[in-house]
Scaffold this active site. Structure first.
Site, PDB file in Angstrom:
ATOM      1  N   HIS A   1       0.824  -1.201   0.000  1.00  0.00           N
ATOM      2  CA  HIS A   1       0.000   0.000   0.000  1.00  0.00           C
ATOM      3  C   HIS A   1       0.867   1.263   0.000  1.00  0.00           C
ATOM      4  CE1 HIS A   1      -2.791   2.861   2.256  1.00  0.00           C
ATOM      5  NE2 HIS A   1      -3.475   2.545   1.173  1.00  0.00           N
TER       6      HIS A   1
ATOM      7  N   HIS B   1      -0.852  10.819  -2.102  1.00  0.00           N
ATOM      8  CA  HIS B   1      -2.145  10.449  -1.530  1.00  0.00           C
ATOM      9  C   HIS B   1      -3.004  11.649  -1.149  1.00  0.00           C
ATOM     10  CE1 HIS B   1      -4.952   9.544   1.766  1.00  0.00           C
ATOM     11  NE2 HIS B   1      -5.209   8.466   1.040  1.00  0.00           N
TER      12      HIS B   1
END
Ligand code: G3P
Ligand code: MG
Length: 255
Positions: A16, A58
């Site tokens: 991730h 992100h």
């Protein structure tokens, strides 16, 4: 291409934002480390800069993960690029840049690992389809034969609809937020778009739901499990893949 990450044994170890528990998230360093420790997949997040470069990051702003500040959508790529995305994690990572998507794909070209490109909602714009980020992604993936190693996902379902409108080829993962939508709605969209997977948080999940979704023909990917306890729980539920910041930890639980 001699490998098919969609056929890797389950559950997939999905690094991730790269090997991001140990290295700065969404940087080439953390992607390189994910390759080295033999994760099955890498997940990363993308959005547009003000001059429409596809930035791998992100958050909506630079504030948390770089030494600069400001909204990504309002900043030109050269400024974003020149920020330091490593030091916040540890001073020893100083100078690690914010990559763009093309260089990550280029780096992965000869590596046997899948890539999950998560399109952030800030990238979606109500503009003609041919000018949108989804068009650019489809064009690039087609030109570089990347569909067979890439899963596209988004919490922004409009973005997934658009990808499918543009091409039958992209594999789509429908992201489900904790409060924003239900797995039943996602399932319906999954049928409509011929999606590959439903990507859920653990808060939304139990083994009964996992079996139901899989019984309808979709894979179940769960985010983001990090402790040994969480990872074991995910593995025991029979999911098809787990997003984790600690891919080495997950791998050791599987062997
Ligand atoms: O794609 C799984 C996960 O990354 C979704 O949430 O906020 O970490 O991008 P987020
Ligand atoms: Mg993500």
């Amino acid at each position: 291409m001699g490998f098919d990450p969609f056929s890797f044994p389950k559950p997939w170890v999905i690094a991730h934002r790269g090997d991001s528990g140990t290295y700065p998230e969404n940087t080439l360093l953390s992607f390189r480390k994910a390759v080295e420790i033999k994760a099955d997949w890498i997940e990363l997040d993308i959005t547009y800069s003000s001059d429409n470069q596809i930035v791998v990051i992100h958050d909506d702003s630079l504030d948390r993960t770089t030494d600069k500040k400001g909204e990504i959508r309002l900043l030109p790529y050269n400024l974003i690029r020149n920020s330091d995305a490593g030091s916040w994690k540890d001073p020893k990572f100083k100078g690690e840049p914010v990559p763009n998507l093309w260089e990550v794909w280029e780096f992965l070209k000869d590596k046997e690992i899948g890539l999950n490109v998560e399109i952030k909602s800030t990238a979606y714009e109500e503009i003609p389809i041919e000018a949108a980020i989804e068009q650019e992604l489809v064009d690039y993936a087609k030109k570089n034969s990347l569909f067979s190693r890439t899963l596209f996902s988004s919490f922004c379902w409009d973005s997934l609809v658009r990808l499918r409108e543009l091409s039958v080829e992209p594999k789509l993962g429908i992201l489900i937020g904790d409060e924003t939508s239900s797995w039943e709605d996602a399932l319906e969209l999954g049928f409509r778009l011929n999606a590959f997977s439903l990507n859920l948080s653990m808060a939304n999940l139990n083994s009964e739901i996992v079996s139901k979704i899989q019984g309808e023909g979709f894979k179940v990917l769960v985010y983001t499990l990090n402790t040994e306890e969480e990872l074991k729980k995910g593995i025991d539920m029979g999911v098809d893949g787990i997003f984790t910041n600690f891919p080495t930890r997950m791998r050791s639980l599987l062997t």
